[in-house]
Scaffold this motif. Structure first.
Motif, PDB file in Angstrom:
ATOM      1  N   GLY A 105      44.520 -64.135  -3.937  1.00  0.00           N
ATOM      2  CA  GLY A 105      45.035 -65.097  -2.828  1.00  0.00           C
ATOM      3  C   GLY A 105      46.638 -65.105  -2.755  1.00  0.00           C
ATOM      4  N   ALA A 106      47.273 -65.002  -3.874  1.00  0.00           N
ATOM      5  CA  ALA A 106      48.805 -65.072  -3.831  1.00  0.00           C
ATOM      6  C   ALA A 106      49.296 -63.538  -3.132  1.00  0.00           C
ATOM      7  CB  ALA A 106      49.150 -65.214  -5.348  1.00  0.00           C
ATOM      8  N   MET A 151      51.417 -63.681   0.381  1.00  0.00           N
ATOM      9  CA  MET A 151      52.823 -63.096   0.326  1.00  0.00           C
ATOM     10  C   MET A 151      52.958 -61.926   1.130  1.00  0.00           C
ATOM     11  SD  MET A 151      54.898 -61.267  -2.679  1.00  0.00           S
ATOM     12  CE  MET A 151      53.664 -59.902  -2.571  1.00  0.00           C
ATOM     13  N   GLN A 152      51.997 -61.262   1.310  1.00  0.00           N
ATOM     14  CA  GLN A 152      52.065 -59.960   2.342  1.00  0.00           C
ATOM     15  C   GLN A 152      52.017 -60.484   3.750  1.00  0.00           C
ATOM     16  OE1 GLN A 152      50.198 -56.134  -0.331  1.00  0.00           O
ATOM     17  NE2 GLN A 152      48.706 -57.318   0.640  1.00  0.00           N
ATOM     18  N   GLN A 153      51.103 -61.393   4.144  1.00  0.00           N
ATOM     19  CA  GLN A 153      50.821 -62.143   5.311  1.00  0.00           C
ATOM     20  C   GLN A 153      52.230 -62.552   5.633  1.00  0.00           C
ATOM     21  OE1 GLN A 153      47.344 -64.140   5.088  1.00  0.00           O
ATOM     22  NE2 GLN A 153      46.109 -62.349   5.702  1.00  0.00           N
ATOM     23  N   SER A 154      52.648 -63.268   4.954  1.00  0.00           N
ATOM     24  CA  SER A 154      54.058 -64.162   5.257  1.00  0.00           C
ATOM     25  C   SER A 154      55.176 -63.420   5.507  1.00  0.00           C
ATOM     26  CB  SER A 154      54.245 -65.297   4.020  1.00  0.00           C
ATOM     27  OG  SER A 154      53.422 -66.341   3.909  1.00  0.00           O
ATOM     28  N   PHE A 155      55.466 -62.378   4.547  1.00  0.00           N
ATOM     29  CA  PHE A 155      56.458 -61.554   4.541  1.00  0.00           C
ATOM     30  C   PHE A 155      56.368 -60.287   5.454  1.00  0.00           C
ATOM     31  CE2 PHE A 155      57.499 -63.995   0.913  1.00  0.00           C
ATOM     32  CZ  PHE A 155      58.456 -64.653   1.244  1.00  0.00           C
ATOM     33  N   HIS A 156      55.320 -60.113   5.887  1.00  0.00           N
ATOM     34  CA  HIS A 156      54.748 -58.940   6.667  1.00  0.00           C
ATOM     35  C   HIS A 156      55.288 -57.593   5.694  1.00  0.00           C
ATOM     36  CE1 HIS A 156      55.335 -61.102  10.740  1.00  0.00           C
ATOM     37  NE2 HIS A 156      54.362 -61.678   9.916  1.00  0.00           N
ATOM     38  N   CYS A 157      54.754 -57.594   4.598  1.00  0.00           N
ATOM     39  CA  CYS A 157      54.656 -56.341   3.820  1.00  0.00           C
ATOM     40  C   CYS A 157      53.575 -55.855   3.234  1.00  0.00           C
ATOM     41  CB  CYS A 157      55.913 -56.825   2.671  1.00  0.00           C
ATOM     42  SG  CYS A 157      55.152 -58.216   1.638  1.00  0.00           S
ATOM     43  N   CYS A 158      53.740 -54.965   2.245  1.00  0.00           N
ATOM     44  CA  CYS A 158      52.391 -54.348   1.632  1.00  0.00           C
ATOM     45  C   CYS A 158      52.874 -53.851   0.478  1.00  0.00           C
ATOM     46  CB  CYS A 158      51.977 -53.431   2.833  1.00  0.00           C
ATOM     47  SG  CYS A 158      50.256 -52.590   2.208  1.00  0.00           S
ATOM     48  N   GLY A 159      52.129 -54.327  -0.814  1.00  0.00           N
ATOM     49  CA  GLY A 159      52.620 -53.749  -2.039  1.00  0.00           C
ATOM     50  C   GLY A 159      53.858 -54.177  -2.602  1.00  0.00           C
ATOM     51  N   ASN A 160      53.954 -53.874  -3.899  1.00  0.00           N
ATOM     52  CA  ASN A 160      55.389 -54.041  -4.405  1.00  0.00           C
ATOM     53  C   ASN A 160      56.668 -53.512  -3.912  1.00  0.00           C
ATOM     54  OD1 ASN A 160      56.896 -55.446  -6.487  1.00  0.00           O
ATOM     55  ND2 ASN A 160      56.734 -53.945  -7.836  1.00  0.00           N
ATOM     56  N   ARG A 161      56.704 -52.237  -3.877  1.00  0.00           N
ATOM     57  CA  ARG A 161      57.415 -51.340  -3.394  1.00  0.00           C
ATOM     58  C   ARG A 161      57.292 -50.840  -1.677  1.00  0.00           C
ATOM     59  NH1 ARG A 161      56.967 -47.987  -7.349  1.00  0.00           N
ATOM     60  NH2 ARG A 161      56.976 -49.193  -9.058  1.00  0.00           N
ATOM     61  N   ASN A 162      55.934 -50.558  -1.699  1.00  0.00           N
ATOM     62  CA  ASN A 162      55.614 -50.267  -0.399  1.00  0.00           C
ATOM     63  C   ASN A 162      53.990 -49.957  -0.460  1.00  0.00           C
ATOM     64  OD1 ASN A 162      54.750 -47.322  -0.836  1.00  0.00           O
ATOM     65  ND2 ASN A 162      56.933 -46.847  -0.931  1.00  0.00           N
ATOM     66  N   TYR A 163      53.359 -49.866   0.647  1.00  0.00           N
ATOM     67  CA  TYR A 163      51.980 -49.545   0.799  1.00  0.00           C
ATOM     68  C   TYR A 163      51.189 -48.662  -0.166  1.00  0.00           C
ATOM     69  CZ  TYR A 163      52.355 -45.063   3.609  1.00  0.00           C
ATOM     70  OH  TYR A 163      52.577 -43.912   4.036  1.00  0.00           O
ATOM     71  N   VAL A 195      44.372 -50.286   1.385  1.00  0.00           N
ATOM     72  CA  VAL A 195      45.422 -51.418   1.098  1.00  0.00           C
ATOM     73  C   VAL A 195      44.339 -52.600   1.475  1.00  0.00           C
ATOM     74  CG1 VAL A 195      47.320 -50.088   1.539  1.00  0.00           C
ATOM     75  CG2 VAL A 195      46.319 -51.333   3.369  1.00  0.00           C
ATOM     76  N   PRO A 196      44.829 -53.850   1.081  1.00  0.00           N
ATOM     77  CA  PRO A 196      44.052 -55.102   1.404  1.00  0.00           C
ATOM     78  C   PRO A 196      44.388 -55.561   2.961  1.00  0.00           C
ATOM     79  CG  PRO A 196      45.239 -55.521  -0.634  1.00  0.00           C
ATOM     80  CD  PRO A 196      45.658 -54.056  -0.127  1.00  0.00           C
ATOM     81  N   GLU A 197      43.551 -56.103   3.534  1.00  0.00           N
ATOM     82  CA  GLU A 197      43.562 -56.712   4.923  1.00  0.00           C
ATOM     83  C   GLU A 197      44.977 -57.262   5.370  1.00  0.00           C
ATOM     84  OE1 GLU A 197      40.018 -58.688   6.243  1.00  0.00           O
ATOM     85  OE2 GLU A 197      39.088 -56.575   6.607  1.00  0.00           O
ATOM     86  N   SER A 198      45.255 -58.040   4.221  1.00  0.00           N
ATOM     87  CA  SER A 198      46.667 -58.527   4.394  1.00  0.00           C
ATOM     88  C   SER A 198      47.801 -57.868   4.608  1.00  0.00           C
ATOM     89  CB  SER A 198      46.962 -59.566   3.054  1.00  0.00           C
ATOM     90  OG  SER A 198      47.139 -58.831   2.085  1.00  0.00           O
ATOM     91  N   CYS A 199      47.571 -56.391   4.632  1.00  0.00           N
ATOM     92  CA  CYS A 199      48.529 -55.382   4.744  1.00  0.00           C
ATOM     93  C   CYS A 199      48.702 -55.239   6.305  1.00  0.00           C
ATOM     94  CB  CYS A 199      48.474 -54.364   3.911  1.00  0.00           C
ATOM     95  SG  CYS A 199      48.662 -54.398   2.353  1.00  0.00           S
ATOM     96  N   CYS A 200      47.731 -55.533   7.219  1.00  0.00           N
ATOM     97  CA  CYS A 200      47.471 -55.054   8.535  1.00  0.00           C
ATOM     98  C   CYS A 200      48.361 -55.918   9.500  1.00  0.00           C
ATOM     99  CB  CYS A 200      45.933 -55.217   8.851  1.00  0.00           C
ATOM    100  SG  CYS A 200      44.876 -54.211   8.068  1.00  0.00           S
ATOM    101  N   LYS A 201      48.812 -54.955  10.097  1.00  0.00           N
ATOM    102  CA  LYS A 201      49.810 -55.744  11.488  1.00  0.00           C
ATOM    103  C   LYS A 201      48.875 -56.517  12.347  1.00  0.00           C
ATOM    104  CE  LYS A 201      53.702 -52.645  11.345  1.00  0.00           C
ATOM    105  NZ  LYS A 201      54.405 -51.702  12.011  1.00  0.00           N
TER     106      LYS A 201
END
Length: 82
Positions: free
Chosen positions: A13-14, A18-30, A50-56
């Motif tokens: 959940g965290a 985070m990925q949805q809020s900051f529009h990012c994916c992963g720690n450094r990148n996808y 990658v998780p769905e939360s990485c999706c644009k």
């Protein structure tokens, strides 16, 4: 850092928030997700990389093995890359 994603709902959940809020994916990148075992039991093309939360855009298969792993020219179209 991405370990625990599949086994711990609080960590999952965290990460998703985070990925949805900051529009990012992963720690450094996808690609940080490539070696995480959360979806390794499935074989391509059923595996998501990658998780769905990485999706644009939350459309079907936006995080699929085909779109993310095998299509490096198009990856930025489907997911956040940083």
């Amino acid at each position: 850092m991405t370990n625990g994603y599949s086994s711990d709902s609080i960590i999952r959940g965290a990460w998703n928030k985070m990925q949805q809020s900051f529009h990012c994916c992963g720690n450094r990148n996808y690609s940080d997700w490539f070696n995480v075992t959360w979806d390794q039991h499935l074989s391509p093309p059923n595996r998501t990389i990658v998780p769905e939360s990485c999706c644009k855009d939350m459309r079907k298969d936006c995080n699929s093995y085909e779109h993310v792993h095998n299509n490096t020219d198009m990856v930025g179209k489907f997911i956040y890359t940083e």
